[in-house]
Design an enzyme around this catalytic site. Sequence first.
Site, PDB file in Angstrom:
ATOM      1  N   LEU A  23     -59.618  13.870  37.673  1.00 40.07           N
ATOM      2  CA  LEU A  23     -59.504  15.291  37.347  1.00 40.07           C
ATOM      3  C   LEU A  23     -58.933  15.498  35.947  1.00 40.07           C
ATOM      4  CD1 LEU A  23     -58.066  16.550  40.754  1.00 40.07           C
ATOM      5  CD2 LEU A  23     -60.433  16.694  39.958  1.00 40.07           C
ATOM      6  N   GLY A  24     -58.181  14.513  35.461  1.00 33.55           N
ATOM      7  CA  GLY A  24     -57.586  14.652  34.139  1.00 33.55           C
ATOM      8  C   GLY A  24     -56.850  13.401  33.731  1.00 33.55           C
ATOM      9  N   GLY A  26     -53.662  12.130  30.848  1.00 31.02           N
ATOM     10  CA  GLY A  26     -52.639  12.518  29.895  1.00 31.02           C
ATOM     11  C   GLY A  26     -51.992  11.298  29.289  1.00 31.02           C
ATOM     12  N   GLY A  29     -50.195   9.438  32.340  1.00 32.16           N
ATOM     13  CA  GLY A  29     -50.829   9.118  33.604  1.00 32.16           C
ATOM     14  C   GLY A  29     -52.214   9.705  33.741  1.00 32.16           C
ATOM     15  N   VAL A  31     -54.808  11.890  36.678  1.00 32.30           N
ATOM     16  CA  VAL A  31     -54.842  12.741  37.866  1.00 32.30           C
ATOM     17  C   VAL A  31     -56.170  12.501  38.574  1.00 32.30           C
ATOM     18  CG1 VAL A  31     -54.718  15.090  38.767  1.00 32.30           C
ATOM     19  CG2 VAL A  31     -53.436  14.490  36.703  1.00 32.30           C
ATOM     20  N   LYS A  46     -51.343  12.813  40.869  1.00 34.88           N
ATOM     21  CA  LYS A  46     -51.036  12.389  39.501  1.00 34.88           C
ATOM     22  C   LYS A  46     -50.236  11.099  39.579  1.00 34.88           C
ATOM     23  CE  LYS A  46     -49.171  13.965  35.101  1.00 34.88           C
ATOM     24  NZ  LYS A  46     -48.661  15.138  34.357  1.00 34.88           N
ATOM     25  N   ASP A 150     -45.945  22.771  26.492  1.00 37.27           N
ATOM     26  CA  ASP A 150     -47.267  22.215  26.162  1.00 37.27           C
ATOM     27  C   ASP A 150     -48.382  23.130  26.672  1.00 37.27           C
ATOM     28  OD1 ASP A 150     -49.042  20.384  25.050  1.00 37.27           O
ATOM     29  OD2 ASP A 150     -49.063  19.098  26.824  1.00 37.27           O
TER      30      ASP A 150
END
Length: 190
Positions: A23-24, A26, A29, A31, A46, A150
């Site tokens: 899903l994502g 960063g 980490g 997700v 996550k 952020d």
Amino acid sequence: MLWFSLSEKQHFCKLYHFGPVVLGRGSCGVVLSGQRLSDGLPVAIKRLSRELVWQWAELDGALSPVPMEIALLKRLSGVEGLKGVIKMLDWYEVEGWGFLLVMEQPPHCQDLFDIVTQRGALPERLALRFFRQVVEALQVVHLHGVVHRDIKDENIVVNTRTLEVKIVDFGSAALLKDGAYDEFGGAELS
């Protein structure tokens, strides 16, 4: 969950299943999609690598410091009626995996960056609607002593059917304070 044991990996795997979708990503980490096994609820999981966490916090009941993100999301997840922020449902520290944050996965969501990339500039009325929701959510977040630090289109997810937004990724968040934020560092929470 407020304490850890050697069986956390086994415990986590009895309650949740990782899905196939990323899903994502960063700086600390990734997700992944997931599912709560007891009722099939879709969740986002996550995974934070312990080595990449740069802010730590003390949390009542935890055996050792936890990532600041966990402490702040725990604080916000208990706020009644806070709809504009992703909710953390559970968390674990699992040897070899790092920290696992189990969060709600709102249905039909896409981050604002992808929406704008795919569809182009938003109509002014829609942009105003999203902006208003983000500001209202941040006001409540600030009232509860947290600053996100952020806010950007990648950290705002939109339910494409209801047009409700949620702020995600509190990895850079901190306790709200008077004065300038001139360093990135952890703090203690009780």
